[in-house]
Enzyme design. Structure first.
Site, PDB file in Angstrom:
ATOM      1  NE  ARG A  44      54.171 -20.228  22.435  1.00 56.11           N
ATOM      2  CZ  ARG A  44      55.370 -19.693  22.413  1.00 56.11           C
ATOM      3  NH1 ARG A  44      56.206 -20.324  23.452  1.00 56.11           N
ATOM      4  NH2 ARG A  44      55.994 -19.209  21.665  1.00 56.11           N
ATOM      5  CD  GLU A  47      59.432 -20.851  25.096  1.00 55.82           C
ATOM      6  OE1 GLU A  47      60.780 -20.753  25.697  1.00 55.82           O
ATOM      7  OE2 GLU A  47      59.398 -20.488  23.973  1.00 55.82           O
ATOM      8  CE1 TYR A  93      62.969 -21.809  29.330  1.00 61.88           C
ATOM      9  CE2 TYR A  93      62.542 -19.873  28.627  1.00 61.88           C
ATOM     10  CZ  TYR A  93      62.480 -21.236  28.472  1.00 61.88           C
ATOM     11  OH  TYR A  93      61.799 -21.920  27.471  1.00 61.88           O
ATOM     12  CG  ASN A 126      58.556 -17.530  26.292  1.00 61.67           C
ATOM     13  OD1 ASN A 126      57.377 -17.772  26.434  1.00 61.67           O
ATOM     14  ND2 ASN A 126      59.302 -17.753  24.962  1.00 61.67           N
ATOM     15  CG  HIS A 154      59.531 -20.552  18.209  1.00 65.36           C
ATOM     16  ND1 HIS A 154      58.818 -20.692  19.295  1.00 65.36           N
ATOM     17  CD2 HIS A 154      60.961 -20.616  18.570  1.00 65.36           C
ATOM     18  CE1 HIS A 154      59.843 -20.879  20.470  1.00 65.36           C
ATOM     19  NE2 HIS A 154      60.885 -20.863  19.963  1.00 65.36           N
ATOM     20  CD  GLU A 194      62.019 -16.574  23.840  1.00 66.62           C
ATOM     21  OE1 GLU A 194      63.345 -16.719  23.115  1.00 66.62           O
ATOM     22  OE2 GLU A 194      61.887 -16.774  24.903  1.00 66.62           O
TER      23      GLU A 194
HETATM   24  C1  PNW Z   1      63.653 -19.900  24.658  1.00 68.90           C
HETATM   25  N1  PNW Z   1      68.013 -16.221  27.776  1.00 68.90           N
HETATM   26  O1  PNW Z   1      64.856 -18.811  24.072  1.00 68.90           O
HETATM   27  C2  PNW Z   1      63.065 -20.286  23.221  1.00 68.90           C
HETATM   28  O2  PNW Z   1      61.861 -19.766  22.977  1.00 68.90           O
HETATM   29  C3  PNW Z   1      62.963 -21.791  23.109  1.00 68.90           C
HETATM   30  O3  PNW Z   1      63.023 -21.948  21.631  1.00 68.90           O
HETATM   31  C4  PNW Z   1      64.250 -22.427  23.901  1.00 68.90           C
HETATM   32  O4  PNW Z   1      64.424 -23.639  23.574  1.00 68.90           O
HETATM   33  C5  PNW Z   1      64.258 -21.901  25.356  1.00 68.90           C
HETATM   34  O5  PNW Z   1      64.058 -20.672  25.357  1.00 68.90           O
HETATM   35  C6  PNW Z   1      65.350 -22.510  26.017  1.00 68.90           C
HETATM   36  O6  PNW Z   1      66.315 -22.029  25.752  1.00 68.90           O
HETATM   37  C7  PNW Z   1      65.657 -18.228  25.177  1.00 68.90           C
HETATM   38  O7  PNW Z   1      69.338 -16.388  27.975  1.00 68.90           O
HETATM   39  C8  PNW Z   1      66.825 -18.725  25.471  1.00 68.90           C
HETATM   40  O8  PNW Z   1      67.515 -15.203  28.329  1.00 68.90           O
HETATM   41  C9  PNW Z   1      67.725 -18.075  26.251  1.00 68.90           C
HETATM   42  C10 PNW Z   1      67.066 -17.042  26.947  1.00 68.90           C
HETATM   43  C11 PNW Z   1      65.959 -16.395  26.724  1.00 68.90           C
HETATM   44  C12 PNW Z   1      64.996 -17.347  25.752  1.00 68.90           C
END
Ligand code: PNW
Length: 468
Positions: free
Chosen positions: A86, A364, A321, A319, A132, A179
């Site tokens: 991707r 992601e 995390y 996405n 993006h 996002e």
């Molecule tokens: C993503 N949060 O962003 C992005 O799509 C990427 O480009 C980035 O490098 C990656 O995550 C890592 O940071 C986020 O705080 C960053 O929830 C932070 C958050 C969510 C998405």
């Protein structure tokens, strides 16, 4: 780094035979070649050069120099056995000035065309994100980019049309926007991402983020419908959007107020976009109740567009995390906002599946390790391997125990890169990049993913199988 990621052991549970794994990147974070071959400036070029205090003093003029090293990078990827890659297209390489009456840059088109051909030659399926975060600076200067819904919608449609025409015969999966929440809130409320709008620079943070969200939703719907009407039958591809979102746990499970607050957070975070995009509905009622007329209204014509476009979305791009509650949970990773909490991931997979009933692709997921400093420790990245393992186990449980449909997993990221406002600090890659020499070294987590996907998929043959 010798310390365990958490007290939990990775179980290495099965995944469906056809489950697709891959890696993900974004143009500005890896390409470099900031003005090579006729590329125009994007809002990120401007932001990183004019507001270095907001990007750790760093820019991505060179980044990983992927623009000049695609062959090497694809070979590395292929050696890890990925099914999918991707990446995003930089709009300002295709149309340097961004707009529908501006010239097309054939050299920019050639770059992505060759990239796609090389991927296919290595049996790697391209998944292409149209946006993006790197809007052409010229459309921002002209009309504020996302702040002018009609202008942006028309320019984005024109740009997308060019991409489908030129690349669509070889691309089976498209993402319109990465996002929208982050674009709206981080770029137009907190000001930590380009164009950096926030109270401190005097922009209208009461209404701007919600206008930006409105623009993204309508632009997505326009382009999804255009793809379905003009390209889908011949090109046989799929299109959707990628939404991010932490899971939210109530601080106190016994408190109905806390439970409502956690649910409300998910509605503001995810359903803000998910309900109009996937259900063709208005914004969640709770958003209207809290925001009143700060939240734009969909006209009758726009509602009709949303309803016609909703069924076009072929998957839910997720996405994810981490998880939050009143206090942070799980062991710390290499960035403050990310904690290891796979059970929250499993719950969010369930929440999304129940609300939208679309096959989920995890577009992601990943983390930086705490204290990743020199190459030797950075390459032996046990913390990240453990994170991947636990999050993959959560997917298996969601699939086999909860009966959620999850079709793929793309690790963020293929390689260490420019982490936006954090510059070259946090390293999310499964390939290490030395930013002085630009040398690449596959990390142990890269080999781990290669091996664990082979093993997990060998263990079961269909989604209907069960391991318990
Ligand atoms: C993503 N949060 O962003 C992005 O799509 C990427 O480009 C980035 O490098 C990656 O995550 C890592 O940071 C986020 O705080 C960053 O929830 C932070 C958050 C969510 C998405």
């Amino acid at each position: 780094l010798e310390t365990a990621t958490s007290d939990r052991e990775v179980e290495a549970l099965p995944l469906p035979h056809g489950f697709q794994w891959g890696t993900a990147t974004a143009a500005y974070q890896i390409e470099g070649g900031a003005s090579q071959d006729g590329k125009g400036p994007s809002i990120w070029d401007t932001f990183s050069h004019l507001s270095p205090s907001r990007t750790n003093g760093e820019n991505a003029d060179v980044a990983c120099d992927h623009y000049n090293r695609t062959t090497v990078d694809i070979k590395l990827m292929a050696s890890l056995g990925v099914d999918v890659y991707r990446f995003s297209i930089a709009w300002s390489r295709i149309i340097p000035l961004g707009g529908r009456n501006d010239p097309i840059n054939e050299r920019g088109i050639a770059f992505y065309s060759n990239l796609i051909d090389e991927l296919l030659a290595h049996n790697i399926a391209p998944v292409v994100t149209l946006y993006h975060w790197d809007a052409p600076q010229a459309i921002y200067d002209r009309y504020g980019a996302f702040l002018n819904t009609e202008e942006f919608q028309a320019d984005f449609e024109n740009y997308a049309h060019i991409c489908f025409s030129r690349f669509g015969n070889r691309v089976r999966k498209w993402v319109t926007f990465n996002e929208p929440y982050i674009i709206s809130i981080f770029a137009h409320l907190n000001g930590t991402l380009a164009p950096g709008h926030c109270r401190a620079v005097g922009t209208d943070t009461k209404t701007e983020p919600w206008i930006v969200g409105h623009t993204i939703i309508l632009s997505h719907a326009t382009v999804a419908l255009m793809y379905a009407n003009e390209f889908r039958d011949t090109q046989k591809g799929e299109i959707s959007i990628v939404l991010n979102g932490h899971y939210y746990e109530p601080y106190d499970q016994a408190s109905s107020q806390d439970r409502d607050a956690a649910e409300r957070r998910l509605l503001f975070y995810i359903a803000w976009f998910g309900d109009p995009v996937f259900l063709g509905e208005d914004y969640p009622a709770v958003m209207r109740a809290y925001l009143g007329d700060r939240l734009p209204t969909f006209t009758a014509k726009q509602r009709e567009l949303l309803q016609r476009a909703a069924p076009v979305n072929a998957y839910y791009g997720m996405n994810h995390y981490s998880t939050n509650e009143g206090k942070t949970v799980g062991p710390a990773s290499g960035v403050a906002w990310l904690r290891v909490a796979p059970e929250g991931f499993r719950k969010l997979l369930n929440w999304i599946w129940k609300r939208y009933r679309l096959p989920i692709i995890v577009t992601e997921n990943g983390c930086p390790c705490p204290g990743e400093k020199d190459v030797s420790t950075a390459v032996d990245d046990k913390f990240r391997q453990n994170y991947f393992g636990l999050y993959l186990d959560a997917i298996s449980r969601a699939i086999y125990e909860d009966r959620v449909t999850v079709d793929g997993y793309y690790a963020w990221s293929l390689m260490d890169n420019y982490e936006w406002s954090a510059g070259y600090g946090p390293r999310f890659g499964i390939i290490h990049v030395d930013f002085e020499t630009l040398e690449r070294t596959i990390k142990n987590s890269g080999y781990y993913l290669r091996d664990t996907f082979m093993e997990r998929r060998r263990l079961s043959h269909s989604k209907d199988a069960t391991y318990i």
